[in-house]
Design a protein around this motif. Structure first.
Motif, short mmCIF file in Angstrom:
data_model
loop_
_atom_site.label_atom_id
_atom_site.label_comp_id
_atom_site.label_asym_id
_atom_site.label_seq_id
_atom_site.Cartn_x
_atom_site.Cartn_y
_atom_site.Cartn_z
N THR A 1 0.84 -1.19 0.00
CA THR A 1 0.00 0.00 0.00
C THR A 1 0.88 1.25 0.00
O THR A 1 2.09 1.18 0.19
CB THR A 1 -0.94 0.03 1.22
OG1 THR A 1 -0.15 0.20 2.42
CG2 THR A 1 -1.74 -1.24 1.32
N THR B 1 -6.80 3.34 -4.15
CA THR B 1 -7.67 3.37 -2.98
C THR B 1 -7.72 4.74 -2.33
O THR B 1 -6.86 5.60 -2.55
CB THR B 1 -7.19 2.37 -1.91
OG1 THR B 1 -5.89 2.76 -1.45
CG2 THR B 1 -7.15 0.96 -2.44
N ARG C 1 -8.26 5.69 1.84
CA ARG C 1 -8.44 5.12 3.17
C ARG C 1 -8.68 6.23 4.18
O ARG C 1 -8.24 7.36 3.99
CB ARG C 1 -7.22 4.30 3.59
CG ARG C 1 -7.08 3.00 2.82
CD ARG C 1 -5.79 2.27 3.17
NE ARG C 1 -4.63 3.06 2.76
CZ ARG C 1 -3.39 2.80 3.16
NH1 ARG C 1 -3.16 1.80 3.99
NH2 ARG C 1 -2.39 3.55 2.73
N THR D 1 -11.81 1.66 3.95
CA THR D 1 -11.04 1.61 2.71
C THR D 1 -12.00 1.61 1.55
O THR D 1 -12.97 0.83 1.52
CB THR D 1 -10.16 0.35 2.65
OG1 THR D 1 -9.23 0.36 3.73
CG2 THR D 1 -9.38 0.29 1.34
N TYR D 2 -11.77 2.48 0.58
CA TYR D 2 -12.58 2.53 -0.64
C TYR D 2 -11.70 2.16 -1.82
O TYR D 2 -10.64 2.77 -2.03
CB TYR D 2 -13.14 3.94 -0.86
CG TYR D 2 -14.19 4.36 0.14
CD1 TYR D 2 -15.54 4.14 -0.10
CD2 TYR D 2 -13.82 4.99 1.33
CE1 TYR D 2 -16.51 4.54 0.81
CE2 TYR D 2 -14.77 5.39 2.25
CZ TYR D 2 -16.11 5.16 1.99
OH TYR D 2 -17.07 5.56 2.90
N GLN D 3 -12.13 1.18 -2.60
CA GLN D 3 -11.44 0.84 -3.84
C GLN D 3 -12.04 1.71 -4.93
O GLN D 3 -13.17 1.51 -5.37
CB GLN D 3 -11.61 -0.64 -4.18
CG GLN D 3 -10.76 -1.12 -5.35
CD GLN D 3 -9.27 -1.04 -5.05
OE1 GLN D 3 -8.83 -1.49 -4.01
NE2 GLN D 3 -8.51 -0.47 -5.96
#
Length: 251
Positions: A29, A51, A53, A65-67
């Protein structure tokens, strides 16, 4: 300060220079752009991971967390907080992502149109700030070095005319105080300081700031009468032994 190596976040005392790891991150990450809201939530742009976060800055706990995209050609670079969303740039795609703040909601993808022309295989959209009236966004396009005023309803991007300097090549982090816009131009080792007109159609160069301690600074934050910049050291070997620092200069 965010790590490109593992997404960790390091917190530093501006008075003493001492600090420690706030958020441990994880292998694979990155934490590129960072913004802290008044509730203590820290929003992180996730680089090539695509992402966003959200971390509790008090506890260091990862909350969400957003993809944002499944594309392998992505680099989520910077973030600004505006209204009920955090807006993030993608340097490899002509789109902004609006991540909801607060309780749930869907990520909004906002394609960039109007004057925006995406240049392949280089960094495009990078730093981002809100306009002085809080109704739109200003985005710097690192290559070839341009500023754009973006309508957050439509995604229409209008090129801002630059007066006093041809471009903002390698424009990275942006900071706006009133109608003064600071553009960190990383490999130029300088900050260009601009006056925005009332409609954000033109920017006039006021001055530039440089310092022999600059070593590819990428972003700036302001506290009191100083700007604090992070040296990314892109021209130096990036090894576990490489040292990094921040630099303070008068605003």
């Amino acid at each position: 300060m965010g790590s490109r190596a593992n997404g960790a976040v390091y917190r530093t005392d501006l008075r003493t220079g001492k600090g420690g790891v706030l958020f441990e991150g994880a292998t694979g990450t990155a934490s590129i752009g960072l913004k802290l809201d008044h509730d203590g939530l820290l929003y992180l742009a996730g680089g090539a991971g695509g992402t966003a976060r959200i971390v509790d800055s008090r506890s260091g706990r990862l909350k969400s967390t957003y993809q944002l995209t499944d594309s392998t050609a992505t680099f989520v670079n910077d973030v600004i907080l505006l209204g009920d969303r955090a807006w993030l740039t993608d340097s490899r795609n002509a789109v902004l992502y609006g991540v909801p703040r607060g309780r749930g909601g869907e990520v909004r993808s906002l394609p960039l149109g109007g004057d925006w022309v995406q240049t392949p295989d280089v960094n495009n959209a990078n730093g981002i700030v809100e306009t002085p009236d809080g109704r739109g966004l200003i985005v710097v396009k690192s290559t070839p070095g341009e500023l754009y005023h973006v309508d957050i309803k439509t995604g229409e991007a209008k090129k801002i005319a630059l007066k006093g300097q041809a471009d903002v090549a390698n424009g990275d982090g942006l900071l706006r105080i009133g109608r003064t816009l600071y553009v960190v131009q990383n490999r130029q080792n300088l900050i260009s300081v601009w006056d925005l007109d009332a409609k954000v159609t033109t920017a006039t160069l006021k001055r530039t700031i440089t310092d022999p301690r600059f070593d590819v600074p990428t972003t700036a934050a302001r506290w009191g009468d100083r700007l604090y910049l992070v040296n990314a050291r892109f021209t130096s070997p990036q090894t576990p032994e490489t040292t990094f620092n921040g630099v303070a200069v008068p605003a």
